[in-house]
Design an enzyme around this catalytic site. Structure first.
Site, PDB file in Angstrom:
ATOM      1  N   ASP A 157      -6.885  -3.078  -7.072  1.00  0.00           N
ATOM      2  CA  ASP A 157      -7.918  -3.770  -5.772  1.00  0.00           C
ATOM      3  C   ASP A 157      -8.088  -5.105  -6.367  1.00  0.00           C
ATOM      4  O   ASP A 157      -7.989  -5.226  -7.557  1.00  0.00           O
ATOM      5  CB  ASP A 157      -9.160  -2.820  -5.429  1.00  0.00           C
ATOM      6  N   ARG A 208      -6.815  12.893  -5.505  1.00  0.00           N
ATOM      7  CA  ARG A 208      -7.900  11.996  -4.827  1.00  0.00           C
ATOM      8  C   ARG A 208      -9.174  12.465  -4.956  1.00  0.00           C
ATOM      9  O   ARG A 208      -9.983  12.526  -5.220  1.00  0.00           O
ATOM     10  CB  ARG A 208      -8.176  10.681  -3.242  1.00  0.00           C
ATOM     11  N   TYR A 233     -15.067 -12.729  -0.010  1.00  0.00           N
ATOM     12  CA  TYR A 233     -15.571 -11.420  -0.509  1.00  0.00           C
ATOM     13  C   TYR A 233     -16.922 -11.278  -1.582  1.00  0.00           C
ATOM     14  O   TYR A 233     -18.257 -11.055  -1.154  1.00  0.00           O
ATOM     15  CB  TYR A 233     -14.746 -10.164  -1.291  1.00  0.00           C
ATOM     16  N   ARG A 245      -3.499   6.584   0.828  1.00  0.00           N
ATOM     17  CA  ARG A 245      -3.725   7.539   1.606  1.00  0.00           C
ATOM     18  C   ARG A 245      -2.756   7.907   2.193  1.00  0.00           C
ATOM     19  O   ARG A 245      -2.760   9.452   3.199  1.00  0.00           O
ATOM     20  CB  ARG A 245      -4.635   6.728   2.833  1.00  0.00           C
ATOM     21  N   ARG A 280       0.705  -1.627   0.122  1.00  0.00           N
ATOM     22  CA  ARG A 280       0.139   0.109   0.013  1.00  0.00           C
ATOM     23  C   ARG A 280       1.038   1.241  -0.012  1.00  0.00           C
ATOM     24  O   ARG A 280       0.236   2.282   0.991  1.00  0.00           O
ATOM     25  CB  ARG A 280      -0.531  -0.123   0.814  1.00  0.00           C
TER      26      ARG A 280
END
Length: 344
Positions: free
Chosen positions: A79, A42, A153, A33, A29
């Site tokens: 993703d 973003r 998922y 963020r 990652r």
């Protein structure tokens, strides 16, 4: 693997079994963020999924940490749920709630879905754009979720701590669950093969929820489909290394590496590094397992964690990385300090 001077790329040398000092480094990652430049883009562009399907924006995000820190590897910004989206589930990301997939397959049937494989095309275009802009000595890693984790998922329609819905289906209706695993595996093969064709130098399989399974279920739903996928990818792309990340595998990690025949084994922060080192061939490249919280804390915790890993990995093919994704509130200065300590 991309047609380029592989001998120059330290990360690929390591994945081929060579020892490089200092070890190549990247962080799970690393594009995301915790970076102000990511947050700015973003805010400008909008949703996470919109960014992932915008090749220009996704390529920029992939390259941001390379420009800032000089990491040895660029990891594709995308993703693991692109595959179920392409298989026909509706995918949304809600701020503060995480991803949602509809309809959940605990209530719907796989054959009711209408495939939408056009979703793969923008991801492949992102790979092409990144490889065109990335320095030749830097590696580009593509990735996908491993079949079991993706299935958790798809069955529940969302992430869950215990993966109860998928585990229940696997016990109560193993034939149906195996059909789902096979379908995910087949789609993932095409998706990853497309990433290699677009320029990815290596691939990583994320089995984020493998730790929730018993030994026998781990063998059936993690090792077996991963071994199939690795064999099929290797038949198509024999020069492309494949990293396996069975998060939470614990004592099952050596068996995973041996039976799946991945090129390298990635370790989470809870893995017993000494046990893994002692129970895998010393030629098997390892990646990880610095605790993301040690990086976030910085100072003595970071220095001790790095020293422990470097001592255990001495003389072994190794890529320095975290045991999981970097925390969004990790100070930039701590990442800079990690690189300073590692590279000096």
């Amino acid at each position: 693997m991309a047609d380029m001077p592989v001998f120059m790329i330290d990360a690929i040398r390591v994945l081929s079994g060579q020892t490089v000092s200092p070890a190549p480094v990247w962080l799970m990652r690393q594009a995301g963020r915790y970076l102000p430049e990511y947050r700015a883009l973003r805010a400008e562009k909008g949703s996470f999924l919109g960014l992932a399907y915008d090749p220009e924006a996704a390529a920029e995000i992939t390259l941001q940490p390379i420009r800032r820190f000089g990491f040895d590897v660029a990891i594709l910004f995308s993703d693991i749920l692109i595959v179920p989206h392409a298989m026909g589930q509706d995918l949304t990301f809600t701020e503060g709630e995480g991803p949602r997939l509809k309809p959940p397959l605990e209530a719907a049937r796989l054959e009711e879905l209408t495939p939408a494989r056009q979703h793969y095309a923008p991801i492949w275009e992102t790979v092409r754009r990144v490889r065109a802009q990335l320095a030749p000595e830097k590696a580009l890693f593509g990735f996908a979720g491993s079949p079991y984790t993706v299935a958790t998922y798809m069955v529940a329609g969302e992430g869950s701590k215990e993966q109860a819905a998928a585990r229940l289906m696997a016990y109560a209706d193993p034939g149906r669950f195996e059909e789902l695993i096979r379908a995910i595996s087949a789609d993932t093969l095409e998706y990853l093969s497309g990433q290699v064709a677009a320029g990815a130098d290596a691939l990583m399989l994320f089995d984020s929820w493998s730790g929730s399974l018993s030994v026998s279920e781990f063998e059936r739903w993690v090792i077996a489909p991963t071994a199939w996928l690795v064999a099929e990818l290797r038949a198509r792309h024999p020069a492309t290394p494949i990293i396996g990340f069975p998060r939470g595998a614990g004592s099952k990690a050596p068996a995973y590496a041996r039976e799946t025949q991945v090129s390298a084994l990635a370790l989470d922060e809870a893995a017993d590094l000494e046990f893994v080192v002692a129970n895998t061939p010393d030629t098997l490249p390892l990646q990880g397992n610095l605790d993301p919280m040690a990086l976030k804390a910085g100072g003595a915790a970071l220095e001790a964690g790095l020293a422990r890993i470097r001592e255990a990995m001495a003389g072994r093919p190794h890529i320095l990385n975290l045991g999981h994704g970097i925390d969004r509130f990790t100070p930039i200065s701590h990442v800079e300090r990690l690189l300073e300590l590692h590279r000096r």
